[in-house]
Design a protein around this motif. Structure first.
Motif, PDB file in Angstrom:
ATOM      1  N   ALA A  56       7.321-122.835  55.292  1.00 39.39           N
ATOM      2  CA  ALA A  56       8.211-123.511  54.342  1.00 39.39           C
ATOM      3  C   ALA A  56       9.581-123.761  54.965  1.00 39.39           C
ATOM      4  CB  ALA A  56       8.344-122.676  53.072  1.00 39.39           C
ATOM      5  N   ALA A  57      10.114-122.757  55.658  1.00 40.41           N
ATOM      6  CA  ALA A  57      11.427-122.913  56.288  1.00 40.41           C
ATOM      7  C   ALA A  57      11.395-123.992  57.363  1.00 40.41           C
ATOM      8  CB  ALA A  57      11.874-121.584  56.881  1.00 40.41           C
ATOM      9  N   GLN A  58      10.326-124.018  58.152  1.00 36.39           N
ATOM     10  CA  GLN A  58      10.191-125.042  59.190  1.00 36.39           C
ATOM     11  C   GLN A  58      10.131-126.437  58.582  1.00 36.39           C
ATOM     12  OE1 GLN A  58       6.710-123.826  61.368  1.00 36.39           O
ATOM     13  NE2 GLN A  58       7.706-121.985  62.192  1.00 36.39           N
ATOM     14  N   GLN A  59       9.415-126.559  57.450  1.00 32.73           N
ATOM     15  CA  GLN A  59       9.313-127.860  56.793  1.00 32.73           C
ATOM     16  C   GLN A  59      10.651-128.282  56.188  1.00 32.73           C
ATOM     17  OE1 GLN A  59       6.005-127.414  54.081  1.00 32.73           O
ATOM     18  NE2 GLN A  59       4.500-127.890  55.669  1.00 32.73           N
ATOM     19  N   ALA A  60      11.393-127.313  55.650  1.00 33.87           N
ATOM     20  CA  ALA A  60      12.711-127.622  55.108  1.00 33.87           C
ATOM     21  C   ALA A  60      13.637-128.139  56.203  1.00 33.87           C
ATOM     22  CB  ALA A  60      13.315-126.387  54.442  1.00 33.87           C
ATOM     23  N   GLU A 101      15.913-119.003  59.507  1.00 37.19           N
ATOM     24  CA  GLU A 101      15.730-117.573  59.254  1.00 37.19           C
ATOM     25  C   GLU A 101      16.215-117.188  57.858  1.00 37.19           C
ATOM     26  OE1 GLU A 101      17.081-118.865  61.964  1.00 37.19           O
ATOM     27  OE2 GLU A 101      15.571-118.375  63.491  1.00 37.19           O
ATOM     28  N   GLU A 102      17.325-117.774  57.428  1.00 37.51           N
ATOM     29  CA  GLU A 102      17.858-117.451  56.096  1.00 37.51           C
ATOM     30  C   GLU A 102      16.971-118.004  54.988  1.00 37.51           C
ATOM     31  OE1 GLU A 102      22.642-117.145  57.086  1.00 37.51           O
ATOM     32  OE2 GLU A 102      21.687-119.116  56.969  1.00 37.51           O
ATOM     33  N   ILE A 103      16.407-119.182  55.204  1.00 37.26           N
ATOM     34  CA  ILE A 103      15.477-119.748  54.220  1.00 37.26           C
ATOM     35  C   ILE A 103      14.193-118.924  54.185  1.00 37.26           C
ATOM     36  CG2 ILE A 103      14.110-121.781  53.595  1.00 37.26           C
ATOM     37  CD1 ILE A 103      16.319-123.481  54.924  1.00 37.26           C
ATOM     38  N   THR A 104      13.703-118.546  55.361  1.00 33.93           N
ATOM     39  CA  THR A 104      12.503-117.708  55.439  1.00 33.93           C
ATOM     40  C   THR A 104      12.707-116.401  54.679  1.00 33.93           C
ATOM     41  OG1 THR A 104      11.820-118.606  57.580  1.00 33.93           O
ATOM     42  CG2 THR A 104      10.967-116.439  56.992  1.00 33.93           C
ATOM     43  N   ALA A 105      13.855-115.783  54.866  1.00 32.54           N
ATOM     44  CA  ALA A 105      14.131-114.497  54.228  1.00 32.54           C
ATOM     45  C   ALA A 105      14.086-114.609  52.708  1.00 32.54           C
ATOM     46  CB  ALA A 105      15.485-113.961  54.685  1.00 32.54           C
ATOM     47  N   TYR A 138      11.491-129.404  36.213  1.00 32.48           N
ATOM     48  CA  TYR A 138      11.747-128.706  37.469  1.00 32.48           C
ATOM     49  C   TYR A 138      10.608-129.076  38.416  1.00 32.48           C
ATOM     50  CZ  TYR A 138      15.583-125.535  36.113  1.00 32.48           C
ATOM     51  OH  TYR A 138      16.801-125.004  35.745  1.00 32.48           O
ATOM     52  N   LEU A 139      10.906-129.833  39.452  1.00 36.33           N
ATOM     53  CA  LEU A 139       9.899-130.295  40.405  1.00 36.33           C
ATOM     54  C   LEU A 139      10.078-129.547  41.722  1.00 36.33           C
ATOM     55  CD1 LEU A 139      10.263-134.133  39.710  1.00 36.33           C
ATOM     56  CD2 LEU A 139       8.656-132.521  38.661  1.00 36.33           C
ATOM     57  N   PRO A 140       9.066-128.827  42.184  1.00 36.60           N
ATOM     58  CA  PRO A 140       9.222-128.028  43.408  1.00 36.60           C
ATOM     59  C   PRO A 140       9.588-128.893  44.608  1.00 36.60           C
ATOM     60  CG  PRO A 140       7.156-127.509  42.268  1.00 36.60           C
ATOM     61  CD  PRO A 140       7.714-128.732  41.614  1.00 36.60           C
ATOM     62  N   GLU A 141      10.503-128.383  45.423  1.00 40.72           N
ATOM     63  CA  GLU A 141      10.785-129.058  46.691  1.00 40.72           C
ATOM     64  C   GLU A 141       9.493-129.083  47.517  1.00 40.72           C
ATOM     65  OE1 GLU A 141      13.237-130.591  48.211  1.00 40.72           O
ATOM     66  OE2 GLU A 141      14.818-130.354  46.716  1.00 40.72           O
ATOM     67  N   LYS A 142       9.297-130.158  48.279  1.00 47.83           N
ATOM     68  CA  LYS A 142       8.061-130.332  49.041  1.00 47.83           C
ATOM     69  C   LYS A 142       7.783-129.150  49.959  1.00 47.83           C
ATOM     70  CE  LYS A 142       8.239-135.397  49.067  1.00 47.83           C
ATOM     71  NZ  LYS A 142       8.357-136.607  49.924  1.00 47.83           N
ATOM     72  N   PHE A 143       8.841-128.596  50.537  1.00 50.81           N
ATOM     73  CA  PHE A 143       8.632-127.510  51.500  1.00 50.81           C
ATOM     74  C   PHE A 143       8.109-126.228  50.858  1.00 50.81           C
ATOM     75  CE2 PHE A 143      13.223-127.185  50.475  1.00 50.81           C
ATOM     76  CZ  PHE A 143      13.316-125.855  50.082  1.00 50.81           C
ATOM     77  N   MET A 144       8.160-126.140  49.507  1.00 48.60           N
ATOM     78  CA  MET A 144       7.626-124.956  48.823  1.00 48.60           C
ATOM     79  C   MET A 144       6.114-124.899  48.861  1.00 48.60           C
ATOM     80  SD  MET A 144      10.163-123.116  47.972  1.00 48.60           S
ATOM     81  CE  MET A 144       9.071-121.900  47.253  1.00 48.60           C
ATOM     82  N   GLY A 145       5.456-126.022  49.134  1.00 45.04           N
ATOM     83  CA  GLY A 145       3.994-126.024  49.233  1.00 45.04           C
ATOM     84  C   GLY A 145       3.313-126.351  47.921  1.00 45.04           C
ATOM     85  N   SER A 146       2.004-126.512  47.972  1.00 47.60           N
ATOM     86  CA  SER A 146       1.227-126.989  46.823  1.00 47.60           C
ATOM     87  C   SER A 146       0.948-125.916  45.782  1.00 47.60           C
ATOM     88  CB  SER A 146      -0.103-127.574  47.311  1.00 47.60           C
ATOM     89  OG  SER A 146      -0.848-126.589  48.018  1.00 47.60           O
TER      90      SER A 146
END
Length: 232
Positions: A56-60, A101-105, A138-146
């Motif tokens: 998710a962090a990589q996609q963001a 790293e901060e998004i991953t955490a 509330y629509l999930p950001e794409k990087f959050m996954g399906s």
């Protein structure tokens, strides 16, 4: 008074621990509705969503890191309102940027919490007055996954909204980062709310089981959206 209610549910169903209640000013009508609808103590069989923190962090970063320097700065965060609004609580090194790293955490914290749904509401105002009858999504950001479901609700006469995730029988939203849309149409089907709050929304929110404490910073899952009809 507002009672902020956090319901923790295990992957196998039933309460993971307890319902945490905080007393805060304003909007009791929203909180009471959340308390009644969230199913605290009823043993609802809920499954926590599946997260892939590193992916998710990589996609963001791939989506928003326009200059490819490995950080999301203030300009880049304008394109992701949810991350922008969460910067102060996620920026652990104080450089006013977000790293992978901060998004991953933060997403890993969602994962380890085991929380399936957060009893979450919001309030909507237009030109300083409560906006009744608006649909809030509330629509999930794409990087959050399906695995992360959209959530929605309709505002009451005080502008309060109880949000419910798609397909769920109890009110609540899955932990994650969301793009928020506010829409209200007239009798003829014409949109009454400026496009910057729906089609081209500038609104975003994080729904988090964490209560991060930093000086001058407070995560708050009950968002207050103050809209204006004036052109910007």
């Amino acid at each position: 008074m507002r009672l902020q209610n956090t319901c923790r549910h295990s992957r196998t169903g039933g309460p993971e621990g307890r319902c945490l209640t905080r007393v805060r000013p304003t909007a009791v009508f929203v909180s009471l509705a959340l308390w009644l609808l969230c199913g605290c103590g009823k043993g609802d069989d809920l499954t926590a969503p599946s997260y892939s923190p590193d992916k998710a962090a990589q996609q963001a970063m791939a989506e928003y890191d326009a200059n490819h320097d490995g950080y999301l700065d203030a300009k880049e965060l304008e394109r992701c309102p949810a991350l922008k609004n969460s910067l102060d609580s996620m920026d652990t090194n104080g450089d006013h940027r977000l790293s992978a790293e901060e998004i991953t955490a933060r997403i890993r914290a969602y994962q380890t919490s085991g929380v399936a749904l957060m009893a979450t509401g919001c309030q909507v105002r237009l030109d300083g007055k409560p906006l009744q009858g608006a649909t809030v999504k509330y629509l999930p950001e794409k990087f959050m996954g399906s695995s992360i479901k959209p959530a929605s609700g309709v505002s009451d006469d005080r502008g309060g909204v109880v949000l419910t995730a798609e397909g769920e029988k109890v009110a609540g939203v899955q932990p994650g980062f969301y793009r928020v849309q506010v829409s209200k149409k007239d009798a003829g089907g014409q949109e009454m709310i400026p496009a910057r709050y729906n089609q081209d929304t500038l609104l975003g929110a994080q729904v988090s089981p964490l209560k991060v404490r930093k000086a001058g910073v407070r995560d708050d899952d009950h968002a207050d959206f103050r809209l204006t009809s004036k052109s910007k």
